[in-house]
Design a protein around this motif. Structure first.
Motif, PDB file in Angstrom:
ATOM      1  N   UNK A   3      32.129 -18.434 -17.861  1.00  0.00           N
ATOM      2  CA  UNK A   3      31.730 -17.576 -18.972  1.00  0.00           C
ATOM      3  C   UNK A   3      32.033 -16.129 -18.584  1.00  0.00           C
ATOM      4  N   UNK A   4      32.031 -15.199 -19.545  1.00  0.00           N
ATOM      5  CA  UNK A   4      32.295 -13.793 -19.187  1.00  0.00           C
ATOM      6  C   UNK A   4      31.264 -13.219 -18.206  1.00  0.00           C
ATOM      7  N   UNK A   5      30.044 -13.747 -18.222  1.00  0.00           N
ATOM      8  CA  UNK A   5      28.963 -13.257 -17.360  1.00  0.00           C
ATOM      9  C   UNK A   5      28.918 -13.942 -15.997  1.00  0.00           C
ATOM     10  N   UNK A   6      29.682 -15.005 -15.804  1.00  0.00           N
ATOM     11  CA  UNK A   6      29.642 -15.775 -14.555  1.00  0.00           C
ATOM     12  C   UNK A   6      30.006 -17.214 -14.837  1.00  0.00           C
ATOM     13  N   UNK A   7      29.172 -18.150 -14.397  1.00  0.00           N
ATOM     14  CA  UNK A   7      29.446 -19.565 -14.663  1.00  0.00           C
ATOM     15  C   UNK A   7      28.167 -20.386 -14.532  1.00  0.00           C
ATOM     16  N   UNK A   8      28.237 -21.623 -15.033  1.00  0.00           N
ATOM     17  CA  UNK A   8      27.133 -22.548 -14.820  1.00  0.00           C
ATOM     18  C   UNK A   8      27.678 -23.910 -14.438  1.00  0.00           C
ATOM     19  N   UNK A   9      26.849 -24.648 -13.715  1.00  0.00           N
ATOM     20  CA  UNK A   9      27.155 -26.017 -13.310  1.00  0.00           C
ATOM     21  C   UNK A   9      26.058 -26.923 -13.847  1.00  0.00           C
ATOM     22  N   UNK A  10      26.427 -28.057 -14.392  1.00  0.00           N
ATOM     23  CA  UNK A  10      25.446 -29.055 -14.792  1.00  0.00           C
ATOM     24  C   UNK A  10      25.132 -29.914 -13.582  1.00  0.00           C
ATOM     25  N   UNK A  11      23.857 -29.942 -13.182  1.00  0.00           N
ATOM     26  CA  UNK A  11      23.446 -30.710 -12.007  1.00  0.00           C
ATOM     27  C   UNK A  11      22.932 -32.094 -12.386  1.00  0.00           C
ATOM     28  N   UNK A  12      22.151 -32.169 -13.469  1.00  0.00           N
ATOM     29  CA  UNK A  12      21.597 -33.440 -13.945  1.00  0.00           C
ATOM     30  C   UNK A  12      21.627 -33.410 -15.470  1.00  0.00           C
ATOM     31  N   UNK A  13      22.102 -34.494 -16.080  1.00  0.00           N
ATOM     32  CA  UNK A  13      22.157 -34.567 -17.535  1.00  0.00           C
ATOM     33  C   UNK A  13      21.618 -35.928 -17.970  1.00  0.00           C
ATOM     34  N   UNK A  14      20.400 -35.938 -18.517  1.00  0.00           N
ATOM     35  CA  UNK A  14      19.792 -37.174 -18.991  1.00  0.00           C
ATOM     36  C   UNK A  14      19.457 -37.029 -20.475  1.00  0.00           C
ATOM     37  N   UNK A  15      18.965 -38.077 -21.072  1.00  0.00           N
ATOM     38  CA  UNK A  15      18.561 -38.031 -22.479  1.00  0.00           C
ATOM     39  C   UNK A  15      17.407 -37.057 -22.697  1.00  0.00           C
ATOM     40  N   UNK A  16      16.523 -36.940 -21.725  1.00  0.00           N
ATOM     41  CA  UNK A  16      15.288 -36.169 -21.886  1.00  0.00           C
ATOM     42  C   UNK A  16      15.328 -34.754 -21.320  1.00  0.00           C
ATOM     43  N   UNK A  17      16.217 -34.495 -20.365  1.00  0.00           N
ATOM     44  CA  UNK A  17      16.282 -33.162 -19.782  1.00  0.00           C
ATOM     45  C   UNK A  17      17.671 -32.898 -19.209  1.00  0.00           C
ATOM     46  N   UNK A  18      17.961 -31.607 -19.044  1.00  0.00           N
ATOM     47  CA  UNK A  18      19.240 -31.149 -18.508  1.00  0.00           C
ATOM     48  C   UNK A  18      18.940 -30.076 -17.474  1.00  0.00           C
ATOM     49  N   UNK A  19      19.557 -30.183 -16.301  1.00  0.00           N
ATOM     50  CA  UNK A  19      19.353 -29.198 -15.238  1.00  0.00           C
ATOM     51  C   UNK A  19      20.685 -28.514 -14.946  1.00  0.00           C
ATOM     52  N   UNK A  20      20.665 -27.184 -14.980  1.00  0.00           N
ATOM     53  CA  UNK A  20      21.872 -26.389 -14.707  1.00  0.00           C
ATOM     54  C   UNK A  20      21.593 -25.371 -13.620  1.00  0.00           C
TER      55      UNK A  20
END
Length: 111
Positions: A3-20
Motif C-alpha cells: 500500500x502507499x503507507x507500507x504493507x500488510x500480511x495476512x497471518x490467519x484467515x478463518x470464517x470468524x476472524x482475520x489476523x494481519x
C-alpha cells in the motif's frame, strides 16, 4: 499486500476472524475510515502510533492496544522514525477489504 503507507500480511484467515500484521512506514498514515461489518483490535508490537478513535486521539507504544468497534471512525499514523508494526485482529460478518469506507485519504484512493 503493498500500500502507499507500507504493507500488510495476512497471518490467519478463518470464517470468524482475520489476523494481519500491518507495517506502516515512518511519517505515513492510513486513511481515516470506518467499517460496517467488523471490529478491530490493534496491538502495537514495534514503534509509536498516533491513533484516532472517534473524536479522541491517543499515542500507543509497543505492548499497548486499542479496540475499534463497528462504525467508529479511526486512523493509524506512524509518528516515529522507524517502521510501525501492529497486529490487527478483525472480527465480524464480513472480513474483506471491501468493508472500508474512507472519509479522507492522503493517497487519493477511491472507496
Amino acid at each position: 499486500f503493498y500500500k502507499p503507507w507500507g504493507f500488510y500480511e495476512t497471518l490467519i484467515n478463518t470464517k470468524n476472524y482475520l489476523v494481519k500484521k500491518l507495517t506502516v512506514k515512518s511519517k505515513h498514515r492510513l486513511s481515516t475510515q470506518f467499517h460496517q461489518f467488523r471490529t478491530e483490535h490493534w496491538v502495537v508490537v514495534k514503534g509509536t502510533a498516533k491513533i484516532t478513535k472517534g473524536k479522541t486521539k491517543r499515542i500507543l507504544k509497543k505492548n499497548e492496544s486499542i479496540f475499534i468497534p463497528i462504525g467508529v471512525v479511526h486512523c493509524i499514523e506512524n509518528i516515529g522514525n522507524e517502521d510501525l508494526e501492529i497486529i490487527e485482529v478483525q472480527m465480524g460478518k464480513i472480513l474483506k477489504e471491501s468493508d472500508i469506507t474512507r472519509l479522507d485519504d492522503p493517497y487519493n484512493r477511491k472507496g
